[in-house]
Enzyme design. Structure first.
Site, short mmCIF file in Angstrom:
data_model
loop_
_atom_site.label_atom_id
_atom_site.label_comp_id
_atom_site.label_asym_id
_atom_site.label_seq_id
_atom_site.Cartn_x
_atom_site.Cartn_y
_atom_site.Cartn_z
N ALA A 73 0.84 -1.19 0.00
CA ALA A 73 0.00 0.00 0.00
C ALA A 73 0.88 1.25 0.00
O ALA A 73 1.99 1.24 0.53
CB ALA A 73 -0.94 0.02 1.20
N GLU A 106 -2.70 -12.47 -4.33
CA GLU A 106 -4.10 -12.37 -4.71
C GLU A 106 -4.43 -10.89 -4.81
O GLU A 106 -3.94 -10.09 -4.03
CB GLU A 106 -5.04 -13.00 -3.67
CG GLU A 106 -4.95 -14.50 -3.57
CD GLU A 106 -3.90 -14.96 -2.56
OE1 GLU A 106 -3.56 -16.16 -2.58
OE2 GLU A 106 -3.41 -14.13 -1.77
N ASN A 111 -9.58 -4.62 -9.29
CA ASN A 111 -8.47 -3.69 -9.08
C ASN A 111 -7.54 -3.70 -10.30
O ASN A 111 -6.42 -4.20 -10.25
CB ASN A 111 -7.71 -4.05 -7.80
CG ASN A 111 -6.78 -2.94 -7.36
OD1 ASN A 111 -6.44 -2.05 -8.13
ND2 ASN A 111 -6.34 -3.01 -6.12
N TYR A 118 1.20 -5.44 -11.37
CA TYR A 118 1.76 -6.77 -11.20
C TYR A 118 2.17 -7.38 -12.55
O TYR A 118 3.21 -8.03 -12.65
CB TYR A 118 0.78 -7.68 -10.46
CG TYR A 118 0.45 -7.19 -9.07
CD1 TYR A 118 1.44 -6.71 -8.21
CD2 TYR A 118 -0.87 -7.19 -8.61
CE1 TYR A 118 1.13 -6.25 -6.94
CE2 TYR A 118 -1.18 -6.73 -7.33
CZ TYR A 118 -0.17 -6.26 -6.52
OH TYR A 118 -0.48 -5.81 -5.26
#
Length: 154
Positions: A73, A106, A111, A118
């Site tokens: 985050a 995961e 999102n 990723y």
């Protein structure tokens, strides 16, 4: 962005909680972060501004055949500056001496921004965990990246 990536400082747990609550509909609790920090198989990095303020973090844990990206985050005001990418790349460098383990995570299927991040880092979709998220039963996309030794061979 000029940031310092270094081992996460437990004194920054309050800031982590603030960033976490602003980032996720079902944020980790302080006890979850503390438990992760205590695990000998986990690594935690913080991203610190030039003033020394925590602006992002990433947690990764070693399992039998993979490093599991547990939590990433970045503070709202610092998003879009490559901080999450830098954190994940540094964790990859730190674990590169473990060439037998790949990387997994995961992510919510909705999102798209995180999924693209990723994918840029070499992760590929490998499956779905139905109803994985407890707040709304949203599915999670399971992503995988091959171990460092496989990447160097190709």
């Amino acid at each position: 962005m000029n940031i310092d990536l270094c081992c996460f400082e437990p004194r920054d747990l309050e800031t982590v909680e603030d960033i976490e609550r602003a980032s996720y509909p079902t944020p980790w609790s302080r006890s979850m972060f503390v438990a992760e920090l205590r695990k000998p198989s986990s690594l935690a990095l913080g991203a610190y501004s030039p003033e020394g303020d925590l602006v992002g973090y990433a947690f990764i844990s070693r399992y039998v055949d993979a490093w599991h990206v547990m939590n990433v985050a970045v503070a709202t005001d610092f998003r879009g500056r490559g901080i999450a990418t830098a954190l994940l790349e540094r964790l990859s460098e730190m674990t590169a001496t473990d060439p037998q383990r790949g990387y997994t995570l995961e992510v919510r299927v909705s999102n798209v921004q995180a999924i693209r991040l990723y994918e840029r880092l070499g992760f590929e979709a490998r499956g779905i965990r139905s109803g994985y998220y407890t707040d709304n039963r949203e599915d999670a996309l399971i992503m995988w990246r091959e171990p460092a030794s496989s990447e160097q061979a190709s």
